[in-house]
Design a protein around this motif. Structure first.
Motif, PDB file in Angstrom:
ATOM      1  N   ILE A   1       0.882  -1.155   0.000  1.00  0.00           N
ATOM      2  CA  ILE A   1       0.000   0.000   0.000  1.00  0.00           C
ATOM      3  C   ILE A   1       0.924   1.210   0.000  1.00  0.00           C
ATOM      4  CG2 ILE A   1      -1.846   1.204   1.202  1.00  0.00           C
ATOM      5  CD1 ILE A   1      -2.406  -1.566   2.607  1.00  0.00           C
TER       6      ILE A   1
ATOM      7  N   THR B   1      -2.325   6.828   5.117  1.00  0.00           N
ATOM      8  CA  THR B   1      -2.345   5.803   4.071  1.00  0.00           C
ATOM      9  C   THR B   1      -3.209   4.623   4.495  1.00  0.00           C
ATOM     10  OG1 THR B   1      -0.147   6.487   3.313  1.00  0.00           O
ATOM     11  CG2 THR B   1      -0.883   4.280   2.666  1.00  0.00           C
TER      12      THR B   1
ATOM     13  N   ASP C   1      -6.996   5.678   4.658  1.00  0.00           N
ATOM     14  CA  ASP C   1      -7.534   5.742   3.299  1.00  0.00           C
ATOM     15  C   ASP C   1      -7.811   4.338   2.767  1.00  0.00           C
ATOM     16  OD1 ASP C   1      -8.110   7.216   0.723  1.00  0.00           O
ATOM     17  OD2 ASP C   1      -6.436   5.956   0.070  1.00  0.00           O
ATOM     18  N   TYR C   2      -6.874   3.445   2.963  1.00  0.00           N
ATOM     19  CA  TYR C   2      -7.040   2.056   2.509  1.00  0.00           C
ATOM     20  C   TYR C   2      -8.228   1.395   3.228  1.00  0.00           C
ATOM     21  CZ  TYR C   2      -5.866  -2.700   1.174  1.00  0.00           C
ATOM     22  OH  TYR C   2      -5.908  -3.978   0.666  1.00  0.00           O
TER      23      TYR C   2
ATOM     24  N   ARG D   1     -11.528   3.076   1.775  1.00  0.00           N
ATOM     25  CA  ARG D   1     -11.770   2.869   0.345  1.00  0.00           C
ATOM     26  C   ARG D   1     -11.811   1.409  -0.076  1.00  0.00           C
ATOM     27  NH1 ARG D   1      -7.819   6.505  -2.926  1.00  0.00           N
ATOM     28  NH2 ARG D   1      -8.144   4.693  -4.195  1.00  0.00           N
ATOM     29  N   PHE D   2     -10.938   0.592   0.477  1.00  0.00           N
ATOM     30  CA  PHE D   2     -10.815  -0.778  -0.020  1.00  0.00           C
ATOM     31  C   PHE D   2     -11.344  -1.844   0.928  1.00  0.00           C
ATOM     32  CE2 PHE D   2      -7.575   1.689  -2.248  1.00  0.00           C
ATOM     33  CZ  PHE D   2      -7.948   1.433  -3.555  1.00  0.00           C
TER      34      PHE D   2
END
Length: 176
Positions: free
Chosen positions: A4, A115, A118-119, A122-123
């Protein structure tokens, strides 16, 4: 595990070669003094090696562990974890440490946290992420606030250090 990527860092898998970097901080009172009681006792090199092997060999969907590494060299800077992932309620608890004193204060922790958050949103389809921080860890609190975390409560006098009880602050961030 996919890497990532952030701007200067990458969140990657643990490797046995990381043990030297981990040993350098895991027995450093200045570093572990701000962390949970998981690091209360000294750790040996074989214990760290076993721990890394356990992380890399066990499969679970309830936690995820990442090395914070330099994006160009993939060298170990620290680590960041989802200690508890609750898929039903779309939440996770985060832990973070930048081990080497030479790497602190350079924004690696906040970049890794941004980071990972966000991951997660979003994912992983998470809705909420939280973390615990000692009330006297002012640099960590500042980092977490910079990343959008807010204090939502305190676990009063939850940890005993240096002859006194300290609060653990619960901080969280919500998607959106």
């Amino acid at each position: 595990m996919p890497h990532i990527e952030g701007e200067r860092i990458v969140l990657r898998e643990f490797r046995l070669t990381d043990k030297e970097s981990i040993i350098a901080w895991v027995n450093d009172p200045e570093v572990v003094g701000t962390l949970s009681d998981r690091f209360l006792l000294p750790r040996t090199e074989p214990q760290i090696e076993t721990w890394i092997k356990t992380l890399t060999e066990k499969e679970t969907d309830r936690e995820a562990h990442f090395v914070i590494a330099d994006r160009k060299t993939l060298a170990y800077i620290g680590q960041i974890d989802f200690h508890v992932i609750d898929w039903k309620n779309r939440s996770a608890r985060i832990g973070l440490v930048v081990g080497s004193p030479g790497n602190r204060g350079k924004g690696y922790g906040s970049e890794a946290l941004n980071t990972l958050v966000d991951y997660g949103f979003r994912f992983m389809n998470l809705h909420r992420m939280d973390l615990l921080v000692r009330e006297d860890n002012l640099s960590a609190i500042k980092c977490y606030e910079k990343c959008g975390f807010v204090e939502e409560g305190r676990m009063r006098e939850a940890i005993f250090r240096d002859g006194r009880y300290l609060d653990m602050i619960v901080m969280s961030i919500l998607e959106g």
